[in-house]
Scaffold this motif. Structure first.
Motif, short mmCIF file in Angstrom:
data_model
loop_
_atom_site.label_atom_id
_atom_site.label_comp_id
_atom_site.label_asym_id
_atom_site.label_seq_id
_atom_site.Cartn_x
_atom_site.Cartn_y
_atom_site.Cartn_z
N LEU A 4 74.02 8.52 -58.22
CA LEU A 4 73.91 8.59 -59.67
C LEU A 4 73.07 7.45 -60.23
O LEU A 4 72.60 7.52 -61.37
N GLU A 5 72.88 6.40 -59.42
CA GLU A 5 72.07 5.28 -59.90
C GLU A 5 70.57 5.55 -59.79
O GLU A 5 69.76 4.78 -60.30
N GLY A 74 74.87 12.37 -69.80
CA GLY A 74 75.75 11.23 -70.00
C GLY A 74 75.10 9.92 -69.61
O GLY A 74 75.73 8.86 -69.68
N GLN A 75 73.82 9.98 -69.22
CA GLN A 75 73.08 8.78 -68.83
C GLN A 75 71.95 8.51 -69.82
O GLN A 75 71.66 9.33 -70.68
N CYS A 97 56.84 9.69 -59.66
CA CYS A 97 57.57 9.56 -58.40
C CYS A 97 56.96 8.50 -57.47
O CYS A 97 57.56 8.17 -56.44
N GLU A 98 55.80 7.97 -57.83
CA GLU A 98 55.22 6.88 -57.05
C GLU A 98 55.93 5.56 -57.34
O GLU A 98 55.78 4.58 -56.60
N GLY A 99 56.72 5.53 -58.40
CA GLY A 99 57.43 4.32 -58.77
C GLY A 99 58.92 4.41 -58.46
O GLY A 99 59.32 4.75 -57.36
N GLU A 100 59.74 4.16 -59.48
CA GLU A 100 61.19 4.07 -59.28
C GLU A 100 61.91 5.38 -59.63
O GLU A 100 63.08 5.37 -59.98
N VAL A 101 61.21 6.46 -59.54
CA VAL A 101 61.76 7.76 -59.92
C VAL A 101 61.65 8.71 -58.73
O VAL A 101 60.70 8.63 -57.95
#
Length: 443
Positions: A4-5, A74-75, A97-101
């Protein structure tokens, strides 16, 4: 179970060729931070009109932001409304998506909504019901369930039983004291109220999810017309032997057919020549085929498209029936009869099959009578739990006038356990996977 993080992203607009507006959806603790890295500064929830740069061009973007605890999931969440071209959306998503996703998995947004307490399991299944609805009645059922039409009475019932159980267990803790936490009359009254509530919920279901109540749909018609090939095509499985010789099917075959939210028992029968057969096996196979026709809830007459003009008119007036002009790929469109009650299909090319399934679904709904007030997937998953909870409350009610309050409390716990499974208060990872894996990516 996915972490979930993680911050996830997916295309949330409808699949296809794209439209005027496309939507990218992000959810996770870094959603706002990721947007700042793209030059879109979000300081509070709301709407921001801006642009972002991709491939050397600036693209118009409307950004909607939700803070933690207020979004669908909820986030912390963000939606980007921009150009609807699918290649552009996919390229933009790749850059994120190349980063923190990372790319969201099927149903992951709704799964997060469930895990954060924004939805219970019945409402999560209603989301899928809204997406899959093909008729207005199904859509209204799903919307009602999503709005809490099922979860609210279930929660009221659970609250009633929890309160009763607390009183009973408090009495057990002070059994040696002369303290009455709840009277026998109050126990009976509350159990009676709970029993009535669960009976009302159970009445909202139908038996369409149970195999022994499946409507019987029988394929029949002349020999060597393509019934068995159609049977296999509908099931996406080689159940029946297909061979270009009349009389290949001697016995009848049955199999469960499912399409979207509809279910039936599909029956393939031997070809009926409507002539007197001298060979014993042919006589018996046709006798069984006619018996199946008599027992059918819905009959599907399969006829050669090239001979459709010779079809007896009475077959076009039969209730709970469809007429299929088979092998229509062998008949030019200009030579087809424009009769609404005749549907031209080809198992070879797939022509007409989707329309046939839609028409069959309508017949199934009409023949089955009243619609369930639950989304089909919820009904199939929860019906057994409802029955078991209903039975447990029956048992508890019968113990009201006995000294066995411990047994009564045990039956109340059983009922609560089954109700908890329905709303998702009790669940396993396998259960969640089976539910949410049916969703598309972005929902």
């Amino acid at each position: 179970m996915y972490p979930l993080e993680d911050t996830i992203i997916a295309i949330a607009s409808a699949p296809g060729k794209g439209g005027v507006r496309g939507i990218l959806r992000l959810s996770g603790p870094k959603s706002w931070k990721v947007m700042r890295e793209w030059g879109i500064f979000i300081s509070q929830p709301g709407r921001v009109e801006t642009s972002l740069s991709l491939e050397g061009l600036d693209w118009p973007v409307i950004c909607y932001a939700w803070e933690d605890g207020k979004s669908y999931t909820g986030q912390e969440a963000v939606e980007l409304h921009t150009v609807g071209a699918i290649p552009f959306l996919e390229r933009l998503m790749e850059r994120f998506c190349e980063g923190e996703v990372r790319l969201a998995q099927p149903g992951e947004f709704t799964l997060r909504a469930f895990l954060s307490g924004r939805l219970d399991l019945t409402q999560a299944e209603a989301v899928l019901g809204v997406i899959d609805a093909t008729q207005e009645s199904r859509l209204q059922t799903a919307l009602s369930q999503l709005a809490g039409g099922l979860s609210q009475p279930l929660q009221e019932l659970r609250n009633l039983l929890w309160e009763l159980l607390e009183h009973l267990e408090a009495g057990f803790d002070f059994a040696d004291e002369d303290i009455a936490f709840i009277t026998s009359e109050e126990i009976r009254s509350r159990l009676e109220m709970a029993y009535q509530k669960i009976s009302q919920i159970l009445e909202k279901t139908t038996s369409r999810g149970q195999s022994d109540h499946l409507l019987r749909v029988v394929l029949y018609g002349p020999p060597n017309i393509g019934k068995s090939r159609l049977f296999n095509t509908l099931l996406a499985e080689e159940k029946a032997i297909v061979y270009d010789m009349p009389g290949t099917t001697r016995d009848y075959l049955t199999a469960r057919w499912e399409w979207q939210n509809d279910h039936c028992l599909l029956v393939d029968t031997a070809g009926d020549s409507w002539q007197q057969e001298s060979e014993f096996l042919s006589q018996q196979s046709q006798k069984m085929a006619r018996t199946q026709q008599e027992q059918a809830d819905i009959r599907i007459l399969c006829w050669d498209a090239r001979e459709i003009k010779h079809l007896p008119p009475r077959w076009l007036r039969e209730e709970n029936a469809l007429v299929l002009a088979m092998r229509c790929d062998l008949l030019p469109i200009e030579n087809r009869l424009a009769i609404p009650s005749i549907l031209y299909v080809s198992s070879q090319t797939g022509e007409g099959l989707e329309e046939f399934q839609k028409r069959l679904a309508v017949l199934l709904q009409e023949r089955s009578g009243a619609e369930s007030e639950m989304v089909a997937s919820t009904e199939i998953r929860c019906r057994d739990s409802l029955i078991q909870a209903h039975k447990a409350l029956q048992n508890a009610f019968q113990l009201c006038d006995t000294p066995y309050e411990e047994l009564l409390a045990s039956e109340v716990r059983v009922a609560l356990e089954h109700l908890g499974r329905m709303v998702g208060a009790i669940y396993t990872e396998d259960l969640l996977d089976s539910i949410f894996s049916r969703f598309c990516v972005g929902k």
